[in-house]
Every structure is written in C-alpha cells, then in structure tokens.
Design a protein around this motif. Structure first.
Motif, PDB file in Angstrom:
ATOM      1  N   LEU A 162      29.591 106.987  64.132  1.00  0.00           N
ATOM      2  CA  LEU A 162      30.379 105.696  63.843  1.00  0.00           C
ATOM      3  C   LEU A 162      29.986 105.444  62.456  1.00  0.00           C
ATOM      4  CD1 LEU A 162      32.737 103.699  64.363  1.00  0.00           C
ATOM      5  CD2 LEU A 162      30.701 102.215  65.039  1.00  0.00           C
ATOM      6  N   VAL A 163      31.105 105.672  61.220  1.00  0.00           N
ATOM      7  CA  VAL A 163      30.784 105.377  59.964  1.00  0.00           C
ATOM      8  C   VAL A 163      31.602 104.312  59.397  1.00  0.00           C
ATOM      9  CG1 VAL A 163      30.619 106.512  57.781  1.00  0.00           C
ATOM     10  CG2 VAL A 163      30.307 108.060  59.649  1.00  0.00           C
ATOM     11  N   ARG A 164      30.989 103.523  58.615  1.00  0.00           N
ATOM     12  CA  ARG A 164      31.583 102.207  58.060  1.00  0.00           C
ATOM     13  C   ARG A 164      31.988 102.635  56.651  1.00  0.00           C
ATOM     14  NH1 ARG A 164      34.055  98.143  60.369  1.00  0.00           N
ATOM     15  NH2 ARG A 164      34.198  96.104  59.145  1.00  0.00           N
ATOM     16  N   ILE A 165      32.942 102.717  56.160  1.00  0.00           N
ATOM     17  CA  ILE A 165      33.497 102.949  54.766  1.00  0.00           C
ATOM     18  C   ILE A 165      34.294 101.762  54.211  1.00  0.00           C
ATOM     19  CG2 ILE A 165      33.375 105.304  55.417  1.00  0.00           C
ATOM     20  CD1 ILE A 165      36.609 105.439  55.586  1.00  0.00           C
ATOM     21  N   SER A 166      34.297 101.975  52.987  1.00  0.00           N
ATOM     22  CA  SER A 166      35.482 101.179  52.173  1.00  0.00           C
ATOM     23  C   SER A 166      36.686 102.271  51.752  1.00  0.00           C
ATOM     24  CB  SER A 166      34.823 100.488  50.950  1.00  0.00           C
ATOM     25  OG  SER A 166      33.872  99.700  51.278  1.00  0.00           O
ATOM     26  N   ILE A 183      47.056 102.209  49.940  1.00  0.00           N
ATOM     27  CA  ILE A 183      46.060 101.289  50.857  1.00  0.00           C
ATOM     28  C   ILE A 183      45.347 100.638  49.683  1.00  0.00           C
ATOM     29  CG2 ILE A 183      44.150 101.413  52.250  1.00  0.00           C
ATOM     30  CD1 ILE A 183      45.120 104.151  53.377  1.00  0.00           C
ATOM     31  N   ASN A 184      45.210  99.347  49.957  1.00  0.00           N
ATOM     32  CA  ASN A 184      44.401  98.541  49.276  1.00  0.00           C
ATOM     33  C   ASN A 184      42.953  98.560  49.765  1.00  0.00           C
ATOM     34  OD1 ASN A 184      46.296  97.135  47.360  1.00  0.00           O
ATOM     35  ND2 ASN A 184      47.021  96.231  49.100  1.00  0.00           N
ATOM     36  N   GLU A 185      42.128  98.441  48.946  1.00  0.00           N
ATOM     37  CA  GLU A 185      40.763  98.577  49.332  1.00  0.00           C
ATOM     38  C   GLU A 185      40.218  97.601  50.495  1.00  0.00           C
ATOM     39  OE1 GLU A 185      36.135  99.128  47.500  1.00  0.00           O
ATOM     40  OE2 GLU A 185      37.698  98.635  46.329  1.00  0.00           O
ATOM     41  N   HIS A 186      39.734  98.253  51.704  1.00  0.00           N
ATOM     42  CA  HIS A 186      39.240  97.404  52.589  1.00  0.00           C
ATOM     43  C   HIS A 186      38.465  98.270  53.330  1.00  0.00           C
ATOM     44  CE1 HIS A 186      42.136 100.184  54.749  1.00  0.00           C
ATOM     45  NE2 HIS A 186      41.652  99.723  55.770  1.00  0.00           N
ATOM     46  N   SER A 187      37.511  97.441  54.189  1.00  0.00           N
ATOM     47  CA  SER A 187      36.506  98.279  55.246  1.00  0.00           C
ATOM     48  C   SER A 187      37.103  98.656  56.318  1.00  0.00           C
ATOM     49  CB  SER A 187      35.488  96.929  55.591  1.00  0.00           C
ATOM     50  OG  SER A 187      34.700  96.613  54.322  1.00  0.00           O
ATOM     51  N   HIS A 188      36.514  99.838  56.804  1.00  0.00           N
ATOM     52  CA  HIS A 188      37.270 100.522  57.905  1.00  0.00           C
ATOM     53  C   HIS A 188      36.111 101.292  58.506  1.00  0.00           C
ATOM     54  CE1 HIS A 188      40.132 102.824  60.256  1.00  0.00           C
ATOM     55  NE2 HIS A 188      39.803 103.825  59.812  1.00  0.00           N
ATOM     56  N   THR A 245      34.054 105.176  50.151  1.00  0.00           N
ATOM     57  CA  THR A 245      32.695 104.874  49.766  1.00  0.00           C
ATOM     58  C   THR A 245      31.852 104.659  51.253  1.00  0.00           C
ATOM     59  OG1 THR A 245      33.216 103.808  47.648  1.00  0.00           O
ATOM     60  CG2 THR A 245      31.036 103.234  48.920  1.00  0.00           C
ATOM     61  N   VAL A 246      30.994 105.291  51.463  1.00  0.00           N
ATOM     62  CA  VAL A 246      30.189 105.012  52.840  1.00  0.00           C
ATOM     63  C   VAL A 246      29.370 103.941  52.806  1.00  0.00           C
ATOM     64  CG1 VAL A 246      28.619 106.267  54.649  1.00  0.00           C
ATOM     65  CG2 VAL A 246      30.475 107.650  53.473  1.00  0.00           C
ATOM     66  N   ASN A 247      29.396 103.098  53.617  1.00  0.00           N
ATOM     67  CA  ASN A 247      28.588 101.776  53.383  1.00  0.00           C
ATOM     68  C   ASN A 247      27.349 101.887  54.602  1.00  0.00           C
ATOM     69  OD1 ASN A 247      30.422 100.637  51.741  1.00  0.00           O
ATOM     70  ND2 ASN A 247      31.727  99.974  53.451  1.00  0.00           N
ATOM     71  N   GLN A 248      27.798 102.513  55.855  1.00  0.00           N
ATOM     72  CA  GLN A 248      26.574 102.568  56.612  1.00  0.00           C
ATOM     73  C   GLN A 248      26.943 103.855  57.703  1.00  0.00           C
ATOM     74  OE1 GLN A 248      26.465  99.451  59.978  1.00  0.00           O
ATOM     75  NE2 GLN A 248      24.370  99.166  59.151  1.00  0.00           N
ATOM     76  N   VAL A 249      26.030 104.623  58.113  1.00  0.00           N
ATOM     77  CA  VAL A 249      26.388 105.515  59.084  1.00  0.00           C
ATOM     78  C   VAL A 249      25.501 105.048  60.634  1.00  0.00           C
ATOM     79  CG1 VAL A 249      25.468 107.962  59.754  1.00  0.00           C
ATOM     80  CG2 VAL A 249      26.025 107.420  57.393  1.00  0.00           C
TER      81      VAL A 249
END
Length: 504
Positions: A162-166, A183-188, A245-249
C-alpha cells in the motif's frame, strides 16, 4: 354545441367547438360585472355599473377577452365529455376562428395507449452462470484484504504494497479554452496490483499501480498516459502527464484462512460455514443481476412488437425528469447544471435534445410495464405491502438519523409517498418476474384469439395502489413496530468484488 374531432399523428386531438350565441352573450354580461369590480368607474359602486357603461369605459375587446376565458372554462369539461376522449393533461385554446357564432379550436393531448403484441410467444434463452469455487476464493481474498495488517517499511515498493503518494496531472497540448489541469495535487493511497490482475477500475487509469514498483519514499516520477477513445468524453484521446511523489511505502500482511478468520468476519463457526454463506450470497446476487438484465431484454422484445402512442407533452415531462436526475447527480458532486452546460458548451435546448432518446426509452418501458401489469392482472396484497414496507423502514432506520427518520414518517406526504413508491416497485418486480417466466416458457400461454378478444386498456397506475389514507395507516403501523437498532448482517457485504481503497 357542435364538436368536430380531428385526431392528429402526434397523439393529440384537435377539437373545433361551435357554441350557441346565448351562452356567449351571458358570458359577456358576467365578464362586464367581473371587470367592473376590478376597475373603478366614476359614479358607480364596484360591480354595479350597467353593461353599456362598462363597454364605453373599458372597450368591447376587453369584455370579449374576459368573456372568452369565462366561457372556455365553462364549456371545456363538457366538450371533453361529449367528445368521448381521455386527455393526458389539460388542453389549450389554439384559435378562435369566429365569434359569430362563437367557435373555438382546442388542442388536447391524449392519454397514452399501448397495444401489446403477442408477447406470450416471446422466447429467450435463460442462461444463469453458476457460482464457481474461484468466485468464492476471490471474495475470501477481498475479505483478507480488508483485514490486512499495514506496516511502514523502508524499502522500494513491490506487488501487494500500500503506497501513499501525492498525485497531480495535466493535459498535454490542450485545445484552446480547455483547462490543462486534470487532477489537482492531493494525497492518494494505492495498492500495487499483481501482474495480470483485473485493473479495469484502477484510478486514475488501468495499470497505474504497476508504475510505482521500485519507487521508495521521497522519490518522484512522471508517467504519461493517452486515454482511449472510449474513455469519459472530457479525456477521450487526451495525452495526460501524471506527477507522482511517493510519501510512504507500507507492507500489507494478510491473515490466514482458518476458523479464527471465519469467526472474525461474522457469526460463523468455521471456514466451511463462511464459504457456504459466501456461495449463497453470490448465487443470490448473480441471480438478481442476471434477472435484471434478462428482464430488460424481454421488455425490449415486447416493445418491438407493440404500438406505443403518447403526446409530445408526456415526452417533455419525461425529459424534465431525466434532467432533474442529472441535476441531482451533479449536486451530489457539488456541481450545478449551469456549470455542466458551460463545460459541455451546450445550452438548455441542446441538452434536452441530447437526453431525448433516453427519455423516449424510459417512457416506452414505463408505459409498456404498466400495460403489462394490467393485462397480467398483477396485484399486491395488503400483507405483502405491509411486510415490504416494514423491511424498507428497517433499512431506512439504520441509515438515517433517528430524529430525521421519525420526522419523515410523521409528514403526511412522505408517509403516503413512501408506501406508494414501494407498491409501484413491487408491481414492477412482479410484472418483470411474470415476463421472465413467459420468455422461459414457464407461464400459461394465451391464444392469439384470447388476447385479441380482451378489451383494450389504457396504461395507468394499477388500481391496487393504496390510497393516501391506506398508505398512512400502513406506514403508521410499521412505524410503531420498527426498531431503530437494526443493522445489516455481514452476509450483505460478502459479495463486494473489490477491497476498499484507503484514502484521506
């Protein structure tokens, strides 16, 4: 009174009505008195001025105009009765060919008519696919996905993570006047699907998650994707750049399929019970879904061999209904119709023309189903209605706030409307079930002679629909017995085919 009737091709009737002079003269006298009450005439109390004085003061055209309105209101119900027509709605005064004698031309929309073809001869194959072991395993996998243990890891992303990205996206080479921002920048949050897995519903495009494999926290990437010509209209054939942009793996650990897992899902003793429940739920879901598709096919065949007539006013009302539904859907997305039309570069007339085929199809299906319900003598017993109302109230009580729920049922129109809508849905379901049996050769057939000898019926709401008073009584009875603590069982959620996506 003389009436000439001319039936038009658009299912309206043109009525030319000649009235005796006496009623018109009487209407002129009434019109003068009526106008004299609204207009101050020197030397006379309101409504007391003689007819000649009113004529001199206001002019004969004003009196004639008022008299025509009075006379038309008087004679119209009698005209409809003597012409022996069933109108869909109020007619309109189209012309006044003569005032000597008084002659009026009305245009009256007729009630819809459906002449059913020999629908008892329709046969379509009924091919319900059985539930397989693979289907059950897929549901079990989805249930495991929901109970996955999520743990952050300091490594590149891989399948199943499960990868958290912007995420943001912009259109390349947009046409003039088109906003490049997609798409406006958002976390996904994204679950990286296994190779070969079904990714047709993946956001923002199929196969997106595979682009994250090998990326670590803090890394960035730009991915280009051209949408196919069957994508949503605003993105059709568009080349879009996605900035990631990967925020968390996060690593996902799935629970084992054992009896403890079965107990954690619901009231099941072991995996055998859970699998049996899943199979039963999938079979019911598959049957319901297939029956809906099958009913649509059979109904389309009935429409093909039937003659359906309705006035243009009925179609316009159905177009209004379709557009109102569109407005409600847009409102749910915090959009409005004006913005939608501006984006589509379309005006109201263009929208009405665009939705017209949808409205025609809806109208034909509705009218045909109503006529079928009459022909097949579909009825709903009071105890059936009461039982279904109870089930509906039970569901509503779970999803609605308690005060809002009780307030809804204490409102007279809401009570009657709720029960009437339930009744209509039940009649439609029974009619569709009857159609399915006919098309499968499982219903008693009527000969062509019997069908032809039956009297023609006009489509209308079935006579068994409850009156407002009956609806209120049923709703009140059920309100007294409805518990506000009921909840859907785990069985209702077993057939979800995909795990929920995690997001903010």
């Amino acid at each position: 009174m003389k009436i000439e009737t001319k039936t038009l091709e658009d299912h309206q009737v043109e009525l030319t009505v000649e009235v005796d002079p006496e009623p018109f003269e009487e209407a002129k006298q009434r019109a003068a008195r009526r106008l004299a009450k609204r207009v101050k005439i020197p030397g006379f109390r309101p409504g007391k001025a003689p007819y000649p004085v009113v004529v001199r003061h206001l002019g004969e055209p004003a009196i004639i105009e008022e008299a025509i309105e009075l006379l038309v209101n008087d004679i119209y119900p009698q005209v409809i009765k003597e012409a022996q027509i069933e109108p869909y709605s109020m007619g309109s005064l189209e012309d006044i060919p003569s005032l000597n004698p008084p002659t009026f031309k009305f245009l009256v929309p007729l009630k819809a008519q459906v002449e059913l073809g020999d629908y008892h001869s329709i046969r379509l194959p009924y091919e319900l696919k059985p539930v397989t072991d693979e289907d059950i395993e897929e549901v079990l996998m989805n249930l495991r996905e929901r109970q996955a243990l999520i743990e952050p890891v300091d490594r590149p992303a891989q399948e199943g993570d499960l990868v958290r990205i912007s995420l943001s996206a912009e259109r390349q080479n947009p046409a003039e006047g088109v906003d490049p921002v997609v798409i406006n920048e958002h976390s996904h949050s994204v679950i990286i699907l296994a190779e070969g897995a079904d990714d047709s519903d993946e956001y923002p495009f199929p196969g997106f998650s595979r682009h994250l494999i090998g990326m670590s926290a803090g890394e960035q990437k730009t991915v280009h994707h051209t949408y196919p010509d069957d994508a949503m209209e605003e993105l059709r054939d568009a080349l879009v750049s996605f900035h990631i942009t990967v925020n968390q793996v996060n690593q996902r650990s799935l629970p084992e399929l054992d009896d403890e897992f079965a107990k954690s899902v619901g009231d099941y003793e072991n995996m055998q019970d859970l699998r049996a429940a899943i199979r039963e739920d999938l079979e019911q879901h598959a049957e319901d879904e297939y029956n809906e598709e099958y009913s649509e096919k059979v109904l389309e065949e009935v429409i093909k061999i039937s003659t359906i007539k309705y006035p243009p006013q009925m179609l316009e009302n159905e177009i209004d209904t379709v557009i109102n539904r569109l407005e409600n859907n847009l409102a749910a997305q915090q959009l409005d119709l004006d913005l939608y039309l501006k984006y589509r570069q379309m005006d109201q007339e263009g929208l009405r023309e665009e939705v017209k085929p949808v409205a025609i199809k809806r109208l034909e299906k509705t009218l045909t189903l109503l006529e079928l319900s009459h022909r097949e003598e579909i009825n709903i017993e009071r105890d059936e209605l009461q039982s279904e109302t109870s089930r509906t109230l039970d569901k509503l009580s779970y999803f609605m706030d308690e005060k809002e729920f009780r307030r809804m049922l204490r409102t007279e129109n809401s009570r009657a409307g709720l029960v009437s809508n339930i009744m209509i849905d039940m009649i439609v379901e029974k009619t569709q079930a009857r159609l399915r049996n006919i098309a499968r050769g499982m219903a008693e057939n009527k000969s062509a002679e019997e069908s032809a000898s039956e009297p023609e019926t006009q489509p209308a709401l079935p006579e068994s629909i409850p009156t407002d008073t009956e609806s209120e009584l049923i709703a009140e009875d059920e309100l007294e017995s409805t518990e506000l603590t009921s909840q859907p069982t785990i069985d209702e959620n077993l057939s979800n085919d995909k795990p929920e996506q995690l997001s903010d």
